[in-house]
Design an enzyme around this catalytic site. Structure first.
Site, PDB file in Angstrom:
ATOM      1  N   ASP A  14       0.847  -1.206   0.000  1.00 31.27           N
ATOM      2  CA  ASP A  14       0.000   0.000   0.000  1.00 31.27           C
ATOM      3  C   ASP A  14       0.881   1.254   0.000  1.00 31.27           C
ATOM      4  OD1 ASP A  14      -2.304  -1.464  -0.012  1.00 31.27           O
ATOM      5  OD2 ASP A  14      -2.781  -1.144   2.109  1.00 31.27           O
ATOM      6  N   GLY A  42      -6.611  -9.644   1.062  1.00 34.32           N
ATOM      7  CA  GLY A  42      -6.347 -10.971   1.627  1.00 34.32           C
ATOM      8  C   GLY A  42      -5.374 -10.887   2.787  1.00 34.32           C
ATOM      9  N   ASN A  44      -4.519  -8.225   4.605  1.00 31.13           N
ATOM     10  CA  ASN A  44      -5.108  -7.495   5.743  1.00 31.13           C
ATOM     11  C   ASN A  44      -5.994  -8.422   6.572  1.00 31.13           C
ATOM     12  OD1 ASN A  44      -3.970  -5.134   4.741  1.00 31.13           O
ATOM     13  ND2 ASN A  44      -5.835  -4.451   3.723  1.00 31.13           N
ATOM     14  N   ASN A 186     -20.004  -5.254   1.597  1.00 32.61           N
ATOM     15  CA  ASN A 186     -20.411  -4.013   2.255  1.00 32.61           C
ATOM     16  C   ASN A 186     -21.693  -3.548   1.564  1.00 32.61           C
ATOM     17  OD1 ASN A 186     -19.716  -2.582  -0.076  1.00 32.61           O
ATOM     18  ND2 ASN A 186     -17.724  -1.969   0.713  1.00 32.61           N
ATOM     19  N   THR A 222     -21.780  -5.351   5.805  1.00 34.07           N
ATOM     20  CA  THR A 222     -21.151  -4.315   6.631  1.00 34.07           C
ATOM     21  C   THR A 222     -21.688  -2.976   6.152  1.00 34.07           C
ATOM     22  OG1 THR A 222     -19.198  -4.435   5.205  1.00 34.07           O
ATOM     23  CG2 THR A 222     -19.107  -5.652   7.265  1.00 34.07           C
ATOM     24  N   THR A 250      -9.691   2.885   5.642  1.00 33.05           N
ATOM     25  CA  THR A 250      -9.152   1.946   4.649  1.00 33.05           C
ATOM     26  C   THR A 250      -8.850   0.611   5.345  1.00 33.05           C
ATOM     27  OG1 THR A 250      -7.983   3.885   3.814  1.00 33.05           O
ATOM     28  CG2 THR A 250      -7.542   1.794   2.707  1.00 33.05           C
ATOM     29  N   GLY A 253     -13.194  -3.040   6.354  1.00 30.44           N
ATOM     30  CA  GLY A 253     -13.901  -4.270   5.994  1.00 30.44           C
ATOM     31  C   GLY A 253     -13.001  -5.486   6.189  1.00 30.44           C
ATOM     32  N   ASP A 254     -11.737  -5.311   5.890  1.00 27.84           N
ATOM     33  CA  ASP A 254     -10.792  -6.422   6.070  1.00 27.84           C
ATOM     34  C   ASP A 254     -10.639  -6.751   7.557  1.00 27.84           C
ATOM     35  OD1 ASP A 254     -10.421  -6.252   3.336  1.00 27.84           O
ATOM     36  OD2 ASP A 254      -8.687  -4.930   3.518  1.00 27.84           O
ATOM     37  N   GLY A 289      -3.517   3.457   8.160  1.00 25.20           N
ATOM     38  CA  GLY A 289      -2.989   2.326   7.403  1.00 25.20           C
ATOM     39  C   GLY A 289      -3.928   1.136   7.432  1.00 25.20           C
TER      40      GLY A 289
HETATM   41  O1  RIB Z   1      -9.320  -3.084   1.673  1.00 27.22           O
HETATM   42  C1  RIB Z   1      -8.200  -2.253   1.682  1.00 27.22           C
HETATM   43  C2  RIB Z   1      -7.157  -2.776   0.750  1.00 27.22           C
HETATM   44  O2  RIB Z   1      -7.646  -2.694  -0.563  1.00 27.22           O
HETATM   45  C3  RIB Z   1      -5.881  -1.993   0.774  1.00 27.22           C
HETATM   46  O3  RIB Z   1      -4.950  -2.535   1.673  1.00 27.22           O
HETATM   47  C4  RIB Z   1      -5.413  -2.032  -0.667  1.00 27.22           C
HETATM   48  O4  RIB Z   1      -4.299  -2.824  -0.811  1.00 27.22           O
HETATM   49  C5  RIB Z   1      -6.579  -2.561  -1.471  1.00 27.22           C
HETATM   50  O5  RIB Z   1      -6.341  -3.751  -2.018  1.00 27.22           O
END
Ligand code: RIB
Length: 310
Positions: A14, A42, A44, A186, A222, A250, A253-254, A289
């Protein structure tokens, strides 16, 4: 520790800029901060699940370049097993260009899949036994889709429960829906996939029914600040999330998906698992991040203890 789970998905580096506002086409904006770090949906999710205490097999693909070291260094630091990471000799490690509006915390992302868009049959064969011996497979749509379909097929045929996070959203074939136990779009993805705007609970239920008719067993949508909509064919409800000071959404969701996976692998029911996942994501959005924002189990437990209303 819970049962073994496999997270199959993307790793990208990222490259994140914070900016006073997101640029419109043709505009150059002076950013206020730049950060480079591990990411990819994936990865994350795998790191979120691992730091939350999950017994995670992380499967992804890297190039043979310096960006690959960003993944490997992070995994070593977190004591994650790197033996199910594939390498491409031809394609470089992927990257994502992320702009975050520092006032609204909205983001824009361009992701280049790179190596994790080239997962082939030989790669998949080498992790087949790990998938088969897992309780859950969590995957997304950020690797090459034929590979995603193949791992879902292996899991489904072997009684491994499949969680599909539908990001980045794209059409899903009917045969794939039938192999999915839990789908986690989402609200934007849910609308794109079902054609139903997720603007109230009634419509969220209509969207859930769309997925049930396709053969999916449980649905979690979500819903940003509203929390999450959770549904099985028998019952449904909205779980709210506490107000926190949001710095960067950012990867929220992960964070949620990783938390959900770990909680389910520990035997929590879907509602209790969503509560745990909400807590994980609530801590993550207060940090900058993606992968580096994922909290430890102690931090999640502390957040839950501070928010008994959840
Ligand atoms: O969901 C966030 C992610 O989406 C970021 O880390 C970025 O790499 C994108 O793939």
């Amino acid at each position: 520790m819970g049962n073994k789970v496999t997270v199959f998905g993307s790793f990208v580096v990222d490259l994140m800029a914070r900016t006073p506002h997101l640029p419109v086409p043709g505009e150059t904006v002076k950013g206020t901060m730049f950060k480079m770090g591990p990411g990819g949906k994936g990865f994350n999710q795998g790191v979120a699940a691992h730091k939350a205490g999950g017994n995670v097999v992380m499967v992804t693909k890297l190039g043979r370049d310096t960006f690959a070291n960003v993944a490997l260094d992070a995994m070593k630091e977190l004591n994650m097993d790197t033996s199910h990471v594939f390498f491409s000799d031809e394609t470089e490690t992927g990257c994502a260009l992320i702009s975050v509006d520092e006032n609204t915390s909205q983001n824009e992302i361009v992701v280049i899949l790179g190596a994790c868009g080239t997962i082939n049959d030989k790669d998949i064969k080498s992790v087949e036994e790990e998938i088969k011996s897992s309780e859950y497979l969590l995957t997304q749509l950020e690797t090459n889709v034929d590979a995603t379909e193949k791992v879902i097929d292996i899991a489904h045929k072997n009684g491994v429960k499949v969680i599909l996070n539908t990001a980045p959203v794209q059409p899903i074939p009917d045969e794939l829906y039938q192999k999915v136990d839990l789908i986690t779009p989402n609200e934007v993805e849910a609308e794109i996939l079902t054609g139903i705007p997720i603007d109230n609970e009634e419509n969220a239920l209509k969207a859930a029914n769309f997925f049930f008719e396709k053969g999916v067993k449980s649905v979690v949508i979500t819903w940003g600040k509203r929390g999450v909509f959770v549904a099985t064919p028998e019952k449904h409800s909205v779980l709210s999330v506490p107000k926190v000071k949001v710095l960067d959404t950012t990867g929220a969701g992960d964070a949620f998906n990783g938390g959900l996976l770990t909680a389910l692998s520990e035997g929590k029911d879907l509602w209790e698992a969503c509560r745990f996942a909400n807590a994980l994501a609530s801590v993550a959005v207060q940090r900058m991040g993606t992968t580096p924002a994922m909290p430890t189990r102690d931090e999640i437990d502390a957040f839950l203890a501070e928010h008994p209303e959840m």
